[in-house]
Design an enzyme around this catalytic site. Structure first.
Site, mmCIF file in Angstrom:
data_model
loop_
_atom_site.group_PDB
_atom_site.id
_atom_site.type_symbol
_atom_site.label_atom_id
_atom_site.label_comp_id
_atom_site.label_asym_id
_atom_site.label_seq_id
_atom_site.Cartn_x
_atom_site.Cartn_y
_atom_site.Cartn_z
ATOM 1 N N TYR A 26 0.818 -1.214 0.000
ATOM 2 C CA TYR A 26 0.000 0.000 0.000
ATOM 3 C C TYR A 26 0.854 1.267 0.000
ATOM 4 O O TYR A 26 0.474 2.271 -0.587
ATOM 5 C CB TYR A 26 -0.925 0.030 1.223
ATOM 6 C CG TYR A 26 -2.222 -0.710 1.041
ATOM 7 C CD1 TYR A 26 -2.229 -2.077 0.783
ATOM 8 C CD2 TYR A 26 -3.440 -0.053 1.145
ATOM 9 C CE1 TYR A 26 -3.428 -2.761 0.627
ATOM 10 C CE2 TYR A 26 -4.636 -0.730 0.995
ATOM 11 C CZ TYR A 26 -4.616 -2.086 0.736
ATOM 12 O OH TYR A 26 -5.801 -2.759 0.585
ATOM 13 N N LYS A 69 3.410 -15.586 2.346
ATOM 14 C CA LYS A 69 3.660 -16.315 1.099
ATOM 15 C C LYS A 69 5.162 -16.601 1.089
ATOM 16 O O LYS A 69 5.906 -16.162 0.203
ATOM 17 C CB LYS A 69 3.194 -15.450 -0.100
ATOM 18 C CG LYS A 69 3.173 -16.168 -1.436
ATOM 19 C CD LYS A 69 2.062 -17.220 -1.582
ATOM 20 C CE LYS A 69 2.211 -17.965 -2.912
ATOM 21 N NZ LYS A 69 1.336 -19.142 -3.019
ATOM 22 N N ASP A 89 -2.805 -18.427 0.101
ATOM 23 C CA ASP A 89 -3.783 -19.112 -0.761
ATOM 24 C C ASP A 89 -4.482 -20.234 0.007
ATOM 25 O O ASP A 89 -5.699 -20.398 -0.062
ATOM 26 C CB ASP A 89 -3.111 -19.634 -2.047
ATOM 27 C CG ASP A 89 -1.831 -20.421 -1.798
ATOM 28 O OD1 ASP A 89 -1.316 -20.405 -0.658
ATOM 29 O OD2 ASP A 89 -1.338 -21.056 -2.747
ATOM 30 N N ASP A 134 -6.307 -7.271 3.822
ATOM 31 C CA ASP A 134 -7.424 -6.624 3.120
ATOM 32 C C ASP A 134 -8.301 -7.676 2.456
ATOM 33 O O ASP A 134 -9.522 -7.678 2.595
ATOM 34 C CB ASP A 134 -6.861 -5.658 2.070
ATOM 35 C CG ASP A 134 -7.960 -5.013 1.246
ATOM 36 O OD1 ASP A 134 -8.939 -4.538 1.851
ATOM 37 O OD2 ASP A 134 -7.837 -4.999 -0.002
ATOM 38 N N ASP A 171 -12.220 -9.319 3.889
ATOM 39 C CA ASP A 171 -13.489 -9.300 3.141
ATOM 40 C C ASP A 171 -14.094 -10.708 3.080
ATOM 41 O O ASP A 171 -15.295 -10.883 3.205
ATOM 42 C CB ASP A 171 -13.280 -8.802 1.698
ATOM 43 C CG ASP A 171 -13.617 -7.329 1.538
ATOM 44 O OD1 ASP A 171 -13.479 -6.577 2.530
ATOM 45 O OD2 ASP A 171 -14.022 -6.920 0.431
HETATM 46 C C1 IPM Z 1 -10.470 -1.482 3.510
HETATM 47 C C2 IPM Z 1 -10.679 -0.882 2.161
HETATM 48 C C3 IPM Z 1 -9.505 0.045 1.864
HETATM 49 C C4 IPM Z 1 -8.240 -0.771 1.897
HETATM 50 C C5 IPM Z 1 -9.633 0.807 0.537
HETATM 51 C C6 IPM Z 1 -10.939 1.577 0.469
HETATM 52 C C7 IPM Z 1 -8.472 1.714 0.315
HETATM 53 O O1 IPM Z 1 -10.817 -1.863 1.199
HETATM 54 O O2 IPM Z 1 -10.430 -0.727 4.509
HETATM 55 O O3 IPM Z 1 -10.369 -2.698 3.596
HETATM 56 O O4 IPM Z 1 -7.877 -1.402 0.888
HETATM 57 O O5 IPM Z 1 -7.597 -0.797 2.940
HETATM 58 MN MN MN Z 2 -10.810 -3.890 1.971
#
Ligand code: IPM
Ligand code: MN
Length: 368
Positions: free
Chosen positions: A145, A195, A227, A251, A255
């Site tokens: 990032y 990884k 993975d 990240d 999700d």
């Molecule tokens: C999160 C989001 C952010 C990230 C984006 C919006 C920059 O996806 O907080 O997980 O990738 O960190």
């Molecule tokens: Mn995210």
């Protein structure tokens, strides 16, 4: 009257403002019950700030955050601002700089699947019977990032894109300590993600986390390649307690964890800096789910992630553990009695479909 607790409130874009209203109602109720005073400083951020001031993170927004002890954040972004230059986009121009500016290196994302919501999960119910509770500890200010160089440039007559994955040992150590300390308070198990079969970063990550683990003999440490972890999370989510990952892996996996709990609309998060002592942190507290522009303004968004983020704020920035627990209990209770926003409504008997405000009110009414 007690000292006012200063909070910068950045509701942002999309569903941010409407779910923030519910979190504010909850905090007002907490203030009443516990005899507290919050001082809320509301500022624009993201696309809303760009529209009003020409920048997604205006100086007055940063100043309000600096003057506060915590940032309660909604969400930023939406199609309207996607084609702006990168540094003016809500995510790259506001959220990432806020994380970096305040040194918020530790991102805690609790993925909790309530027993009453297992049928809302895309994972087969027998694999998550009784629900599950996984904490993702994601490194938030390093890795791909922020690593330099970062550019798109022309080499040998064609465009090349460059992102740099770089971690200092000290950066890995400090996030590993966060994960082990958290595991100590829960299931005493850390699964570290890397990884190491491909990346130099993975080798250093694994070595460093293993060395830190020696300071926590009561906590079990496992390592998984990323993975494999993605696969295991769907196959057997209940095997996990604390998942420790670098920025990009965290990240992606967070999700996935959010989705398998049943809804992105339930997940809170805390982004914390170094401890100020006494178990207190400056932090930014936000739902994991994003601005959901497709449902914004309709009064149907699930406010629970925002409300649980406010609870995390009370705990980590103000040490108000009892008040935080009261909010968590009220949320669990509304779910148990059947209140459901559209994202978690499955039409089963005993469920009552409600909108954003009614969900907020039901939670407020159950805070004891
Ligand atoms: C999160 C989001 C952010 C990230 C984006 C919006 C920059 O996806 O907080 O997980 O990738 O960190
Ligand atoms: Mn995210």
């Amino acid at each position: 009257m007690s000292k006012a607790l200063p909070i910068a409130v950045l509701a942002g874009d999309g569903i941010g403002p409407e779910v923030m209203i519910e979190a504010r109602k909850v905090l007002d109720r907490i203030a009443e019950i516990y005899g507290l005073t919050f001082s809320f400083d509301e500022k624009l951020v993201g696309g809303a700030a760009y529209d009003a001031h020409g920048h997604p993170l205006p100086p007055e927004t940063i100043a309000a955050c600096e003057a506060a002890e915590a940032i309660l954040f909604g969400s930023v972004g939406g199609p309207k601002w996607e084609s702006l230059p990168a540094d003016l986009q809500p995510e790259r121009g506001a959220l990432l700089p806020l994380r970096k500016h305040f040194g918020l290196f530790a991102n805690l994302r609790p993925a909790v699947c309530f027993p009453a919501l297992t049928h809302a999960s895309p994972v087969k119910e027998d694999r998550i019977a009784g629900g599950f509770d996984v904490l993702c500890v994601r490194e938030l200010t390093g890795g791909l990032y922020f690593g330099q160089p970062k550019s798109i440039e022309v080499r040998d007559g064609e465009k090349v894109a460059i992102d740099t994955m770089i971690y200092k040992q000290s950066e890995i150590e400090r996030i590993a300590h966060v994960a082990f300390a958290a595991a100590r308070e829960r299931g005493k198990k850390v699964t570290s993600i890397d990884k190491a079969n491909v990346l130099q970063n993975g080798i250093l990550w694994r070595q460093t986390v293993t060395a830190v683990a020696a300071e926590y003999p009561d906590v079990t440490l496992d390592h998984l390649y990323v993975d494999n972890a993605a696969m295991q999370l769907i196959a057997r989510p209940k095997q996990f307690d604390v998942v420790l990952a670098e920025n990009l892996f965290g990240d992606i996996l967070s999700d996935e964890m959010a989705m398998i709990t049943g809804s992105l609309g339930m997940l809170a998060s805390a982004s914390l800096g170094q401890s100020k002592g006494g178990g207190l942190y400056f932090g930014l507290f936000e739902p994991s789910g994003g601005s959901a522009p497709d449902i914004a303004g309709q009064g149907i968004a699930n406010p629970i992630a925002q409300i649980l983020s406010a609870a995390m704020m009370l705990r980590f920035s103000f040490g108000l553990h009892e008040a935080a627990a009261a909010i968590n209990a009220a949320v669990k209770s509304v779910i148990d009695v059947g209140f459901r926003t559209g994202d978690i409504y499955t039409g089963d008997e005993g469920q009552q479909k409600v909108g954003t405000a009614a969900m907020g009110d039901a939670i407020v009414a159950r805070i004891k």
